[in-house]
Scaffold this motif. Sequence first.
Motif, PDB file in Angstrom:
ATOM      1  N   THR A 147       0.824  -1.219   0.000  1.00  0.00           N
ATOM      2  CA  THR A 147       0.000   0.000   0.000  1.00  0.00           C
ATOM      3  C   THR A 147       0.857   1.268   0.000  1.00  0.00           C
ATOM      4  OG1 THR A 147      -0.181  -0.159   2.415  1.00  0.00           O
ATOM      5  CG2 THR A 147      -1.975  -1.109   1.100  1.00  0.00           C
ATOM      6  N   ASP A 148       2.128   1.101  -0.308  1.00  0.00           N
ATOM      7  CA  ASP A 148       3.075   2.217  -0.440  1.00  0.00           C
ATOM      8  C   ASP A 148       3.308   2.971   0.864  1.00  0.00           C
ATOM      9  OD1 ASP A 148       3.321   1.671  -3.171  1.00  0.00           O
ATOM     10  OD2 ASP A 148       1.598   2.946  -3.669  1.00  0.00           O
ATOM     11  N   ASP A 149       3.133   2.308   1.983  1.00  0.00           N
ATOM     12  CA  ASP A 149       3.393   2.934   3.276  1.00  0.00           C
ATOM     13  C   ASP A 149       4.752   2.543   3.855  1.00  0.00           C
ATOM     14  OD1 ASP A 149       0.972   4.305   3.342  1.00  0.00           O
ATOM     15  OD2 ASP A 149      -0.088   2.622   4.284  1.00  0.00           O
ATOM     16  N   ALA A 150       5.493   1.743   3.115  1.00  0.00           N
ATOM     17  CA  ALA A 150       6.818   1.324   3.573  1.00  0.00           C
ATOM     18  C   ALA A 150       7.694   1.019   2.361  1.00  0.00           C
ATOM     19  CB  ALA A 150       6.716   0.104   4.481  1.00  0.00           C
ATOM     20  N   ASP A 151       8.992   1.075   2.579  1.00  0.00           N
ATOM     21  CA  ASP A 151       9.945   0.808   1.499  1.00  0.00           C
ATOM     22  C   ASP A 151      10.025  -0.695   1.247  1.00  0.00           C
ATOM     23  OD1 ASP A 151      12.698   0.255   0.298  1.00  0.00           O
ATOM     24  OD2 ASP A 151      12.576   2.442   0.183  1.00  0.00           O
ATOM     25  N   PRO A 152      10.003  -1.122  -0.024  1.00  0.00           N
ATOM     26  CA  PRO A 152      10.062  -2.558  -0.338  1.00  0.00           C
ATOM     27  C   PRO A 152      11.314  -3.258   0.187  1.00  0.00           C
ATOM     28  CG  PRO A 152       9.305  -1.318  -2.242  1.00  0.00           C
ATOM     29  CD  PRO A 152       9.767  -0.313  -1.238  1.00  0.00           C
ATOM     30  N   THR A 153      12.397  -2.514   0.358  1.00  0.00           N
ATOM     31  CA  THR A 153      13.635  -3.141   0.832  1.00  0.00           C
ATOM     32  C   THR A 153      13.495  -3.694   2.253  1.00  0.00           C
ATOM     33  OG1 THR A 153      14.470  -0.990   1.587  1.00  0.00           O
ATOM     34  CG2 THR A 153      15.068  -1.707  -0.636  1.00  0.00           C
ATOM     35  N   THR A 154      12.500  -3.223   2.981  1.00  0.00           N
ATOM     36  CA  THR A 154      12.312  -3.709   4.353  1.00  0.00           C
ATOM     37  C   THR A 154      11.870  -5.168   4.397  1.00  0.00           C
ATOM     38  OG1 THR A 154      10.016  -2.909   4.392  1.00  0.00           O
ATOM     39  CG2 THR A 154      11.734  -1.405   5.181  1.00  0.00           C
ATOM     40  N   ILE A 155      11.332  -5.652   3.284  1.00  0.00           N
ATOM     41  CA  ILE A 155      10.908  -7.053   3.224  1.00  0.00           C
ATOM     42  C   ILE A 155      11.645  -7.811   2.108  1.00  0.00           C
ATOM     43  CG2 ILE A 155       8.623  -6.570   4.190  1.00  0.00           C
ATOM     44  CD1 ILE A 155       7.505  -6.837   1.334  1.00  0.00           C
ATOM     45  N   GLY A 156      12.744  -7.241   1.636  1.00  0.00           N
ATOM     46  CA  GLY A 156      13.524  -7.916   0.588  1.00  0.00           C
ATOM     47  C   GLY A 156      13.094  -7.611  -0.821  1.00  0.00           C
ATOM     48  N   GLY A 157      12.210  -6.636  -0.996  1.00  0.00           N
ATOM     49  CA  GLY A 157      11.762  -6.265  -2.333  1.00  0.00           C
ATOM     50  C   GLY A 157      10.279  -6.519  -2.518  1.00  0.00           C
ATOM     51  N   SER A 158       9.713  -5.917  -3.534  1.00  0.00           N
ATOM     52  CA  SER A 158       8.282  -6.086  -3.801  1.00  0.00           C
ATOM     53  C   SER A 158       7.995  -7.529  -4.230  1.00  0.00           C
ATOM     54  CB  SER A 158       7.832  -5.121  -4.911  1.00  0.00           C
ATOM     55  OG  SER A 158       8.011  -3.771  -4.500  1.00  0.00           O
ATOM     56  N   PRO A 159       7.036  -8.185  -3.595  1.00  0.00           N
ATOM     57  CA  PRO A 159       6.766  -9.590  -3.918  1.00  0.00           C
ATOM     58  C   PRO A 159       5.925  -9.762  -5.180  1.00  0.00           C
ATOM     59  CG  PRO A 159       5.300  -8.864  -2.185  1.00  0.00           C
ATOM     60  CD  PRO A 159       6.223  -7.704  -2.471  1.00  0.00           C
ATOM     61  N   ALA A 160       6.143 -10.880  -5.858  1.00  0.00           N
ATOM     62  CA  ALA A 160       5.286 -11.267  -6.977  1.00  0.00           C
ATOM     63  C   ALA A 160       4.162 -12.163  -6.490  1.00  0.00           C
ATOM     64  CB  ALA A 160       6.100 -11.992  -8.037  1.00  0.00           C
ATOM     65  N   ALA A 161       4.363 -12.728  -5.294  1.00  0.00           N
ATOM     66  CA  ALA A 161       3.329 -13.550  -4.661  1.00  0.00           C
ATOM     67  C   ALA A 161       3.447 -13.398  -3.152  1.00  0.00           C
ATOM     68  CB  ALA A 161       3.476 -15.013  -5.070  1.00  0.00           C
ATOM     69  N   TRP A 162       2.307 -13.507  -2.489  1.00  0.00           N
ATOM     70  CA  TRP A 162       2.281 -13.294  -1.035  1.00  0.00           C
ATOM     71  C   TRP A 162       1.466 -14.397  -0.376  1.00  0.00           C
ATOM     72  CZ3 TRP A 162      -1.200  -9.155   1.697  1.00  0.00           C
ATOM     73  CH2 TRP A 162      -0.876  -9.095   3.061  1.00  0.00           C
ATOM     74  N   LEU A 163       2.028 -14.969   0.698  1.00  0.00           N
ATOM     75  CA  LEU A 163       1.336 -15.986   1.480  1.00  0.00           C
ATOM     76  C   LEU A 163       1.209 -15.497   2.923  1.00  0.00           C
ATOM     77  CD1 LEU A 163       2.852 -17.593  -0.929  1.00  0.00           C
ATOM     78  CD2 LEU A 163       2.365 -19.605   0.462  1.00  0.00           C
ATOM     79  N   PRO A 164       0.148 -14.757   3.241  1.00  0.00           N
ATOM     80  CA  PRO A 164      -0.054 -14.275   4.620  1.00  0.00           C
ATOM     81  C   PRO A 164      -0.636 -15.383   5.506  1.00  0.00           C
ATOM     82  CG  PRO A 164      -1.839 -13.540   3.230  1.00  0.00           C
ATOM     83  CD  PRO A 164      -0.887 -14.271   2.323  1.00  0.00           C
ATOM     84  N   ASP A 165      -0.904 -15.052   6.746  1.00  0.00           N
ATOM     85  CA  ASP A 165      -1.395 -16.047   7.700  1.00  0.00           C
ATOM     86  C   ASP A 165      -2.913 -16.106   7.789  1.00  0.00           C
ATOM     87  OD1 ASP A 165      -1.888 -13.646   8.896  1.00  0.00           O
ATOM     88  OD2 ASP A 165      -0.940 -14.144  10.821  1.00  0.00           O
ATOM     89  N   SER A 166      -3.594 -15.351   6.927  1.00  0.00           N
ATOM     90  CA  SER A 166      -5.054 -15.362   6.975  1.00  0.00           C
ATOM     91  C   SER A 166      -5.620 -14.800   5.668  1.00  0.00           C
ATOM     92  CB  SER A 166      -5.551 -14.529   8.161  1.00  0.00           C
ATOM     93  OG  SER A 166      -6.956 -14.393   8.121  1.00  0.00           O
ATOM     94  N   THR A 167      -6.776 -15.300   5.275  1.00  0.00           N
ATOM     95  CA  THR A 167      -7.449 -14.769   4.088  1.00  0.00           C
ATOM     96  C   THR A 167      -7.965 -13.351   4.322  1.00  0.00           C
ATOM     97  OG1 THR A 167      -9.503 -15.823   4.839  1.00  0.00           O
ATOM     98  CG2 THR A 167      -8.149 -17.055   3.280  1.00  0.00           C
ATOM     99  N   GLU A 168      -8.003 -12.929   5.575  1.00  0.00           N
ATOM    100  CA  GLU A 168      -8.463 -11.575   5.872  1.00  0.00           C
ATOM    101  C   GLU A 168      -7.564 -10.522   5.225  1.00  0.00           C
ATOM    102  OE1 GLU A 168      -8.789 -11.125  10.057  1.00  0.00           O
ATOM    103  OE2 GLU A 168     -10.443 -12.574  10.277  1.00  0.00           O
ATOM    104  N   TRP A 169      -6.262 -10.850   5.100  1.00  0.00           N
ATOM    105  CA  TRP A 169      -5.348  -9.904   4.459  1.00  0.00           C
ATOM    106  C   TRP A 169      -5.651  -9.767   2.971  1.00  0.00           C
ATOM    107  CZ3 TRP A 169      -2.575  -6.705   7.240  1.00  0.00           C
ATOM    108  CH2 TRP A 169      -2.233  -7.048   8.539  1.00  0.00           C
TER     109      TRP A 169
END
Length: 224
Positions: A128-150
């Motif tokens: 959501t552009d509220d943080a720099d992508p480098t904080t998580i290793g770069g912008s992801p092409a896929a995301w696996l969160p811990d809940s479908t709520e995300w």
Amino acid sequence: MGRRHRARHRTGRHYATMTSVTGTHRAVGKRRGIAAWPIVCVVLVAFLVAGWFGWHWADGVLESRAAAQAADCKQGDLPLRVTVDPALEEPVMAAASRWNEERTVVREHCVRVVVHTASPDDVYAVLTDDADPTTIGGSPAAWLPDSTEWVEKLARDRPELVGSSGLSLASGPDGDYPFLVIAGDDATGAQQHAAQSFQKYLLQPEQQAQFRKAGLTPAHASNG
């Protein structure tokens, strides 16, 4: 006297005959021993030659396979960054390692999966552009969160980034673990297609077994 003479004569003949036969047997044995060495040498050379050709044939097959695989990657290597919840690190890393070893080709790209772990809050802040992508290793092409709520939250706030329906790969005490393909301007068609292919790969029995090993319920088990 005549009988004794004849007995000695017969004994002498028998001894002479036995000596003659024994001598012939030794001579034949010697000749056979000498003739065996060339045969052994010929057989040994034949094995060495066969081994040499076999080794070069196997080496040629491996080179041909490598060349064929390289030819399939006409578009070169494509890194696929997948960011997962810490609970999914081990199973997804194991699957990514096998995927990369197999040198999987998607749309003429050799796709190399790179796995990063991050909390859902941090990933959502990056998306959501509220943080720099480098904080998580770069912008992801896929995301696996811990809940479908995300996934639902991202669909409300940034619907253009939702590239898939968020199919669950496994479930745990806190809920399901969905696989979300990230869309948007920064995501290429090749990356999205590769992400979908990796999602299907994670649903295969061998990969699902890794989720069970991590203490999670695989998607196939939860679905039926």
